[in-house]
Motif scaffolding. Sequence first.
Motif, PDB file in Angstrom:
ATOM      1  N   GLN A 108       0.837  -1.198   0.000  1.00  0.00           N
ATOM      2  CA  GLN A 108       0.000   0.000   0.000  1.00  0.00           C
ATOM      3  C   GLN A 108       0.875   1.251   0.000  1.00  0.00           C
ATOM      4  O   GLN A 108       1.737   1.416   0.862  1.00  0.00           O
ATOM      5  N   LYS A 109       0.645   2.150  -0.941  1.00  0.00           N
ATOM      6  CA  LYS A 109       1.512   3.322  -1.108  1.00  0.00           C
ATOM      7  C   LYS A 109       0.780   4.638  -0.859  1.00  0.00           C
ATOM      8  O   LYS A 109       1.371   5.705  -1.056  1.00  0.00           O
ATOM      9  N   ASP A 110      -0.491   4.622  -0.444  1.00  0.00           N
ATOM     10  CA  ASP A 110      -1.179   5.890  -0.185  1.00  0.00           C
ATOM     11  C   ASP A 110      -0.538   6.579   1.015  1.00  0.00           C
ATOM     12  O   ASP A 110      -0.078   5.925   1.951  1.00  0.00           O
ATOM     13  N   THR A 111      -0.508   7.895   0.981  1.00  0.00           N
ATOM     14  CA  THR A 111       0.284   8.649   1.958  1.00  0.00           C
ATOM     15  C   THR A 111      -0.539   9.291   3.065  1.00  0.00           C
ATOM     16  O   THR A 111       0.020   9.872   3.988  1.00  0.00           O
ATOM     17  N   GLY A 112      -1.858   9.205   2.997  1.00  0.00           N
ATOM     18  CA  GLY A 112      -2.685   9.866   4.006  1.00  0.00           C
ATOM     19  C   GLY A 112      -3.016   9.010   5.198  1.00  0.00           C
ATOM     20  O   GLY A 112      -3.765   9.436   6.086  1.00  0.00           O
ATOM     21  N   ARG A 119      -2.909   0.604   8.146  1.00  0.00           N
ATOM     22  CA  ARG A 119      -3.597  -0.152   7.102  1.00  0.00           C
ATOM     23  C   ARG A 119      -4.772   0.663   6.558  1.00  0.00           C
ATOM     24  O   ARG A 119      -5.631   1.101   7.317  1.00  0.00           O
ATOM     25  N   SER A 120      -4.808   0.882   5.242  1.00  0.00           N
ATOM     26  CA  SER A 120      -5.913   1.598   4.608  1.00  0.00           C
ATOM     27  C   SER A 120      -6.964   0.599   4.127  1.00  0.00           C
ATOM     28  O   SER A 120      -6.634  -0.475   3.620  1.00  0.00           O
ATOM     29  N   VAL A 121      -8.204   0.952   4.259  1.00  0.00           N
ATOM     30  CA  VAL A 121      -9.344   0.137   3.834  1.00  0.00           C
ATOM     31  C   VAL A 121     -10.169   0.980   2.856  1.00  0.00           C
ATOM     32  O   VAL A 121     -10.438   2.145   3.118  1.00  0.00           O
ATOM     33  N   ARG A 174      -0.157 -17.953  -5.687  1.00  0.00           N
ATOM     34  CA  ARG A 174       1.180 -18.521  -5.602  1.00  0.00           C
ATOM     35  C   ARG A 174       1.510 -18.811  -4.148  1.00  0.00           C
ATOM     36  O   ARG A 174       1.274 -17.968  -3.269  1.00  0.00           O
ATOM     37  N   PRO A 175       2.032 -19.983  -3.822  1.00  0.00           N
ATOM     38  CA  PRO A 175       2.349 -20.338  -2.427  1.00  0.00           C
ATOM     39  C   PRO A 175       3.230 -19.279  -1.771  1.00  0.00           C
ATOM     40  O   PRO A 175       4.162 -18.749  -2.380  1.00  0.00           O
ATOM     41  N   GLY A 176       2.911 -18.984  -0.521  1.00  0.00           N
ATOM     42  CA  GLY A 176       3.708 -18.053   0.257  1.00  0.00           C
ATOM     43  C   GLY A 176       3.395 -16.592   0.026  1.00  0.00           C
ATOM     44  O   GLY A 176       3.991 -15.716   0.662  1.00  0.00           O
ATOM     45  N   THR A 177       2.454 -16.286  -0.897  1.00  0.00           N
ATOM     46  CA  THR A 177       2.129 -14.887  -1.182  1.00  0.00           C
ATOM     47  C   THR A 177       0.773 -14.515  -0.580  1.00  0.00           C
ATOM     48  O   THR A 177      -0.043 -15.380  -0.261  1.00  0.00           O
ATOM     49  N   TYR A 178       0.558 -13.206  -0.451  1.00  0.00           N
ATOM     50  CA  TYR A 178      -0.719 -12.702   0.036  1.00  0.00           C
ATOM     51  C   TYR A 178      -1.504 -12.132  -1.149  1.00  0.00           C
ATOM     52  O   TYR A 178      -1.096 -11.121  -1.745  1.00  0.00           O
ATOM     53  N   PRO A 179      -2.610 -12.754  -1.517  1.00  0.00           N
ATOM     54  CA  PRO A 179      -3.350 -12.317  -2.716  1.00  0.00           C
ATOM     55  C   PRO A 179      -3.874 -10.884  -2.652  1.00  0.00           C
ATOM     56  O   PRO A 179      -4.148 -10.304  -3.701  1.00  0.00           O
ATOM     57  N   ASN A 180      -3.999 -10.298  -1.448  1.00  0.00           N
ATOM     58  CA  ASN A 180      -4.466  -8.905  -1.430  1.00  0.00           C
ATOM     59  C   ASN A 180      -3.428  -7.954  -2.013  1.00  0.00           C
ATOM     60  O   ASN A 180      -3.735  -6.801  -2.314  1.00  0.00           O
ATOM     61  N   ALA A 181      -2.185  -8.433  -2.220  1.00  0.00           N
ATOM     62  CA  ALA A 181      -1.159  -7.609  -2.863  1.00  0.00           C
ATOM     63  C   ALA A 181      -1.289  -7.619  -4.379  1.00  0.00           C
ATOM     64  O   ALA A 181      -0.774  -6.713  -5.049  1.00  0.00           O
ATOM     65  N   TYR A 182      -1.967  -8.619  -4.953  1.00  0.00           N
ATOM     66  CA  TYR A 182      -1.991  -8.761  -6.411  1.00  0.00           C
ATOM     67  C   TYR A 182      -2.577  -7.540  -7.117  1.00  0.00           C
ATOM     68  O   TYR A 182      -2.009  -7.075  -8.120  1.00  0.00           O
ATOM     69  N   LEU A 220      -8.773   0.122  -5.162  1.00  0.00           N
ATOM     70  CA  LEU A 220      -8.200   0.317  -6.493  1.00  0.00           C
ATOM     71  C   LEU A 220      -9.241   0.204  -7.596  1.00  0.00           C
ATOM     72  O   LEU A 220      -8.957   0.522  -8.751  1.00  0.00           O
ATOM     73  N   GLY A 221     -10.460  -0.282  -7.256  1.00  0.00           N
ATOM     74  CA  GLY A 221     -11.515  -0.400  -8.253  1.00  0.00           C
ATOM     75  C   GLY A 221     -12.179  -1.756  -8.219  1.00  0.00           C
ATOM     76  O   GLY A 221     -12.000  -2.555  -7.287  1.00  0.00           O
ATOM     77  N   THR A 222     -12.947  -2.040  -9.261  1.00  0.00           N
ATOM     78  CA  THR A 222     -13.685  -3.295  -9.392  1.00  0.00           C
ATOM     79  C   THR A 222     -13.072  -4.153 -10.492  1.00  0.00           C
ATOM     80  O   THR A 222     -12.321  -3.648 -11.336  1.00  0.00           O
ATOM     81  N   PRO A 223     -13.372  -5.450 -10.534  1.00  0.00           N
ATOM     82  CA  PRO A 223     -12.745  -6.315 -11.536  1.00  0.00           C
ATOM     83  C   PRO A 223     -13.054  -5.881 -12.965  1.00  0.00           C
ATOM     84  O   PRO A 223     -14.187  -5.520 -13.296  1.00  0.00           O
ATOM     85  N   SER A 224     -12.036  -5.932 -13.797  1.00  0.00           N
ATOM     86  CA  SER A 224     -12.178  -5.784 -15.243  1.00  0.00           C
ATOM     87  C   SER A 224     -11.369  -6.916 -15.851  1.00  0.00           C
ATOM     88  O   SER A 224     -10.212  -6.761 -16.234  1.00  0.00           O
ATOM     89  N   GLY A 225     -11.959  -8.099 -15.868  1.00  0.00           N
ATOM     90  CA  GLY A 225     -11.194  -9.293 -16.186  1.00  0.00           C
ATOM     91  C   GLY A 225     -10.487  -9.795 -14.943  1.00  0.00           C
ATOM     92  O   GLY A 225     -10.845  -9.458 -13.808  1.00  0.00           O
TER      93      GLY A 225
END
Length: 831
Positions: free
Chosen positions: A277-281, A285-287, A334-342, A380-385
Amino acid sequence: MAAGLSALVLLGVTPPASAADQAGGTDLTPVCGTPAKGHASCYAMRSDEPPLRRLAAAQTPPGLGPQDLQSAYSLPADGGAGQTIAIVDAYDNPNAEADLAVYRAQYGLPPCTSANGCFQKVDQRGGTDYPTSNDTWAGEIALDLDMVSAVAPQAHILLVETDNDGLDRLAAGVDKAVELGAKYVSNSYGRTGDFASDQETYGSSYDHPGVAIVAASGDNGYGVSFPATLSTVTAVGGTNLTADPDSPRGWDETVWKRGSYGPGSGCASYQAKPEFQKDTGCSGRSVADVSAVADNVAVYSTFGSLGTGWQRYGGTSASTPVIAATYALAGPPRPGTYPNAYPYASDGPGLNDITSGSNGTCATAYLCTAGTGYDGPTGLGTPSGLAAFRSGPSGTLTGTVRDAKTGSPVAGATVGSGLDVATTRADGTYTLNLPAGEVGGLTVTAFGYASPAPVTVGIADGTTATRDFGLKALPRTHVRGTVRDGSGHGWPLYARIAVEGSPEAPVWTDPVTGDYDISLPQNAGYSLGITAALPGYETLTREVKLGGSPVTVDAALTADPDAATAVGYDLNSTEHAEGFDSTTAAPQGWTVSDAGSDNGWRFDDPDERGNFTGGSGAFAVIESDSGPFGPHQDTSLISPAYDLSDAQSAALTFRTGYITNLSQQHMTVEASTDDGATWQNVWAGPKTGGQADHVTVRVPLREYAGQPSVRLRFHFVANWAYFWEVDDVTVESRALKPVPGGLTTGTVEDARTGHGVVGATVKDASAPDAVATTVATPEDPAVGDGLYTLFTGPGVHTLRATADGYAPLTRRAVVHDDRVTGKGFALGARP
């Protein structure tokens, strides 16, 4: 409606069938109440509009269905094979599997049952010792199951039901879901706020690398909720999704907001900010992370007081299973990764950026107001594919799809490979994100065109490739026929005929003859949706299979006896009423039946409560709190048999008053057509506990119209609860009868320009009430604007057309019973 008449109400351009009535959103109320300390609330919300227990053949459920979500989010129609999606919810829904079967059958999704291995329900320990049922959480379970099915129809579903809504029990349910092999876990619940103890107490249950743990951000507007605050889960916000045929995407999406309700968002004070997460405000943890539709989705639920059939649901409880299922479409993390980062790694591709709307006010604007890039309410938005929901390198394929012969762009074509799909815009262009490398099986499909052979394209990470396609049009044949009134008059009807799945404009019948002609690709099956332009008729669906020769498909539309607005028909209604005037016994023909108790329905007000129903005098009452503690009451007040043989529709109305505790007292009304051998629920009882008085209930009984013997029973089951009063029970039967006469139709035009005059009036000089107003016909190029339709009795009539700025014009029309006469007017300018 015998002598009157009609201003013709034409249909406008409509979005997909199940989305057509969504403009403006839905009035929603929370299903679950405020949780106790250490407990969670479900985030399901539902509409209070009258539900539909059963659908007529031509009806579709209210709200968005699977095809709508797949279209809006560029998702495959048959994805999810080989994946298991877990849903964690509190308490038991005994009807979960049966209701899921109805939902999937309605939309043509493959069966998902325990018998075929697709559906599994377990308790929080993985067994079958299911917890107690709960009316509110049952609706949440139905919503979750339906949304997962809508997005990933081929996936297996694991439903984990926890002992109760305690945070510790729900956390245990997540652990069990992962232990049983689920790679995607949906959690549509939460507790408001962020506390320092959350991570230490419950965090480990939501920390499973290689598993997409997805949680709802909440429904109470700006402010965060646990477990969406945890940095190891995908926090899901909510949007309002509406069809917009004029936009390139075909849909419009904004922040979901209904009164004080909206998606949760904000900055978690006690949870560390994940590296991605790169937001600066917000230093924590940002939600949220991403979002999806949170309004106006169709759900089927029948358990408990809230389970009344087809309803509209919403809240971030709808968004969360949509996102969990989207992860499943994209393939195992992918094993060992956190899907919320994708989604953060995709840097834009695979997401619809939501840039308008707000969920409240806050000091750091982007945390409560949508804008370009990341924002709190929609992430970041909604799914587009699927590109944003998978791990690994990817690139972009763009191009244009055209008609190979004419060179014209083909809009609405699907370009895709496997689970990755895109739809061409109005100019035929498309943009498709694909995994890097050699991508095989890339196909193009479009209505009315032959699909070329699949191709293979090479996609390099971070680059854009171009591939255009030319499609060959398929040979066509004709479907022809006539649409008529089917309730007695038999006259031709001006009607709209749409082909399901076709992006082409609908066809309209001739207003005078009712004839139509549609050209469709050969050697395929189609569903024709037929809707009368005149109000008061029910829609009809006709199936047709085309070979190489023209096919005739006639249709007769039924005048709706409930609306009773079709011109040329009078409503005949008969009422059977009972006021319970005697205080000594049940009225004649009524009986009281008690199962296992002697404390049943009474008519003498034994506890001297008085009439709480809004009626007067005596009434029927069942008392519970004056009885002994324990399972002591199962009593029915049964009506006489009503003859509804001549009815086209029917309804039950009664006055009532009560105090109820939903966990100890169940009040229902049921119907029987076999003299009480079997009963079917028609009213599921109160939706909330507490006291209600002076209540009038109306229950549709249309499915029982035409039956020679229909009995009703007021069924009360309680374990030391409160009371229920009933008074003024009325059963109304309804039937429309044709009135002699016919229709006159035509256009009112400007004599100089030939343009239609909208808003003109056409009156019958001999019948002042017979008047019609002209309307526009934007969808029908064969009929100009200024169309009117007027019902009058048979014979010779003098019709007068008037409009502002024009000289009146009078014409004679000869009207015949059950026929349509054409009569147009060309108005000259007023001198």
